[in-house]
Design a protein around this motif. Structure first.
Motif, mmCIF file in Angstrom:
data_model
loop_
_atom_site.group_PDB
_atom_site.id
_atom_site.type_symbol
_atom_site.label_atom_id
_atom_site.label_comp_id
_atom_site.label_asym_id
_atom_site.label_seq_id
_atom_site.Cartn_x
_atom_site.Cartn_y
_atom_site.Cartn_z
ATOM 1 N N UNK A 86 0.828 -1.200 0.000
ATOM 2 C CA UNK A 86 0.000 0.000 0.000
ATOM 3 C C UNK A 86 0.868 1.258 0.000
ATOM 4 N N UNK A 87 0.355 2.274 -0.661
ATOM 5 C CA UNK A 87 0.975 3.595 -0.712
ATOM 6 C C UNK A 87 -0.020 4.590 -0.117
ATOM 7 N N UNK A 88 0.390 5.310 0.921
ATOM 8 C CA UNK A 88 -0.471 6.279 1.581
ATOM 9 C C UNK A 88 0.030 7.686 1.274
ATOM 10 N N UNK A 89 -0.803 8.495 0.625
ATOM 11 C CA UNK A 89 -0.445 9.880 0.320
ATOM 12 C C UNK A 89 -0.987 10.788 1.418
ATOM 13 N N UNK A 90 -0.068 11.511 2.065
ATOM 14 C CA UNK A 90 -0.425 12.399 3.170
ATOM 15 C C UNK A 90 0.164 13.780 2.938
ATOM 16 N N UNK A 91 -0.414 14.761 3.603
ATOM 17 C CA UNK A 91 0.238 16.068 3.663
ATOM 18 C C UNK A 91 1.098 16.097 4.923
ATOM 19 N N UNK A 92 1.977 17.082 5.001
ATOM 20 C CA UNK A 92 2.862 17.193 6.153
ATOM 21 C C UNK A 92 2.172 17.636 7.420
ATOM 22 N N UNK A 93 0.872 17.942 7.348
ATOM 23 C CA UNK A 93 0.125 18.330 8.550
ATOM 24 C C UNK A 93 -0.979 17.324 8.860
ATOM 25 N N UNK A 94 -0.813 16.091 8.381
ATOM 26 C CA UNK A 94 -1.727 15.000 8.713
ATOM 27 C C UNK A 94 -1.173 14.196 9.890
ATOM 28 N N UNK A 95 -2.044 13.393 10.486
ATOM 29 C CA UNK A 95 -1.621 12.447 11.512
ATOM 30 C C UNK A 95 -2.432 11.158 11.375
ATOM 31 N N UNK A 96 -1.837 10.028 11.734
ATOM 32 C CA UNK A 96 -2.635 8.798 11.793
ATOM 33 C C UNK A 96 -3.559 8.829 13.002
ATOM 34 N N UNK A 97 -4.722 8.230 12.853
ATOM 35 C CA UNK A 97 -5.656 8.095 13.968
ATOM 36 C C UNK A 97 -5.600 6.711 14.589
ATOM 37 N N UNK A 98 -4.796 5.841 13.983
ATOM 38 C CA UNK A 98 -4.671 4.466 14.459
ATOM 39 C C UNK A 98 -3.198 4.123 14.642
ATOM 40 N N UNK A 174 -13.277 11.146 -21.732
ATOM 41 C CA UNK A 174 -13.147 10.291 -20.559
ATOM 42 C C UNK A 174 -14.160 10.758 -19.516
ATOM 43 N N UNK A 175 -14.665 9.825 -18.717
ATOM 44 C CA UNK A 175 -15.599 10.180 -17.639
ATOM 45 C C UNK A 175 -14.785 10.676 -16.450
ATOM 46 N N UNK A 176 -15.002 11.916 -16.071
ATOM 47 C CA UNK A 176 -14.203 12.573 -15.040
ATOM 48 C C UNK A 176 -14.892 12.480 -13.686
ATOM 49 N N UNK A 177 -14.085 12.252 -12.633
ATOM 50 C CA UNK A 177 -14.586 12.162 -11.263
ATOM 51 C C UNK A 177 -13.676 12.990 -10.365
ATOM 52 N N UNK A 178 -14.190 13.389 -9.184
ATOM 53 C CA UNK A 178 -13.377 14.173 -8.267
ATOM 54 C C UNK A 178 -13.572 13.725 -6.829
ATOM 55 N N UNK A 179 -12.633 14.157 -5.962
ATOM 56 C CA UNK A 179 -12.696 13.844 -4.537
ATOM 57 C C UNK A 179 -11.435 14.353 -3.861
ATOM 58 N N UNK A 180 -11.229 13.971 -2.612
ATOM 59 C CA UNK A 180 -10.040 14.413 -1.898
ATOM 60 C C UNK A 180 -8.775 13.836 -2.529
ATOM 61 N N UNK A 181 -7.707 14.651 -2.536
ATOM 62 C CA UNK A 181 -6.454 14.181 -3.135
ATOM 63 C C UNK A 181 -5.712 13.203 -2.235
ATOM 64 N N UNK A 182 -6.087 13.111 -0.964
ATOM 65 C CA UNK A 182 -5.367 12.286 0.001
ATOM 66 C C UNK A 182 -5.984 10.894 0.004
ATOM 67 N N UNK A 183 -5.168 9.865 -0.237
ATOM 68 C CA UNK A 183 -5.703 8.534 -0.493
ATOM 69 C C UNK A 183 -4.663 7.461 -0.214
#
Length: 288
Positions: A86-98, A174-183
């Motif tokens: 797995x690859x987790x994309x985070x910003x530098x101001x995120x934190x894990x909750x687990x 192409x069918x375009x979709x959007x959402x949060x960039x963090x994934x």
């Protein structure tokens, strides 16, 4: 199998250091891209995880395709360096909750799921405005004040207006979709995504906020669509707790601890060094 944590950072380095410490586990490798506009890179270190601070850096401008370039650079560097489930994309101001035990167990329990958040409701207007029109001066979306800035804004508005009047649309194939960039993505999907890197950069050049669109669209139009974890809830789908109110992103504060503790997501954003009490309490929770 190992996880790769990919972090985009440009400020709040005290939070970044805390994030790295929370991810510092022998089962993880950590990759960090620091905006090229940052003059002094902080000294970052780990005890257990391998830490890679990218030497190649991109000057990121909000809303511009440069943030897509930086994300793809992180994915490419990690893919070329190791093998990850797995690859987790985070910003530098995120934190894990687990805890890391819980995060690894959760991902192992859903080994072929793509944790991608999809915006709910009719997003066609937002998507069309952002990536089906040409946006000139994309590195200056937030530049205001000077005569040059005002001129660029006027020209941008005029150019967009002309496109609306004459019905000029791009990216209609192409069918375009959007959402949060963090994934969080599986290794198999990251390989697929990187195979399209040049096409992605070409498609989304001179667009606005394509970082909210390019992964969602790539997955939706691929055999990986059936692996999306949850299409009905953007937060649950991405496993990110993000505090949006009135179309504005708010920092987590001490008064939000109960909400952060009761939501069973993997990560939360965004934190601020002005509210260190909530950061301390989150760290206490994940270390239990």
């Amino acid at each position: 199998m190992k996880h790769a944590y990919l972090i985009l950072a440009h400020n709040q380095f005290e939070i970044l250091e805390i994030l790295i410490a929370a991810l510092d586990d022998k089962r993880n490798d950590i990759y960090i891209h620091i905006d090229k506009k940052v003059d002094t890179i902080p000294l970052l270190q780990t005890e257990h995880a391998e830490l890679h601070v990218l030497k190649e850096r991109i000057a990121i401008s909000w809303g511009d395709v440069s943030i897509v370039e930086a994300e793809l650079l992180l994915f490419q560097k990690a893919k070329d360096t190791g093998i990850y489930s797995h690859y987790h994309l985070l910003s530098g101001v995120d934190l894990p909750l687990q805890s890391q035990d819980n995060i690894h167990a959760f991902c192992a329990g859903h080994p072929a799921k793509q944790f991608i958040g999809y915006s709910q409701g009719d997003q066609r207007g937002h998507i069309s405005r952002k990536v089906q029109r040409y946006h000139i001066f994309p590195k200056h979306f937030r530049s205001i004040g000077s005569v040059a800035d005002k001129t660029r804004q006027a020209l941008r508005f005029l150019f967009l207006r002309v496109q609306f009047i004459f019905g000029i649309l791009r990216n209609t194939d192409i069918e375009l979709k959007k959402g949060t960039q963090w994934l969080s993505l599986t290794g198999e999907f990251v390989v697929y995504l990187l195979q399209q890197k040049q096409e992605i950069l070409k498609r989304y050049r001179y667009t606005f906020c394509a970082d909210e669109i390019f992964v969602q669209t790539a997955c939706w139009n691929s055999p990986f669509r059936e692996q999306i974890y949850d299409l009905t809830d953007e937060g649950r789908g991405s496993q990110r707790l993000i505090q949006w109110r009135d179309n504005q992103l708010y920092d987590w504060e001490d008064k939000d601890v109960e909400k952060l503790n009761t939501k069973a997501f993997l990560f939360a954003r965004k934190f601020n060094d002005r509210n260190m009490e909530v950061v301390t309490k989150i760290l206490e929770k994940i270390k239990r």
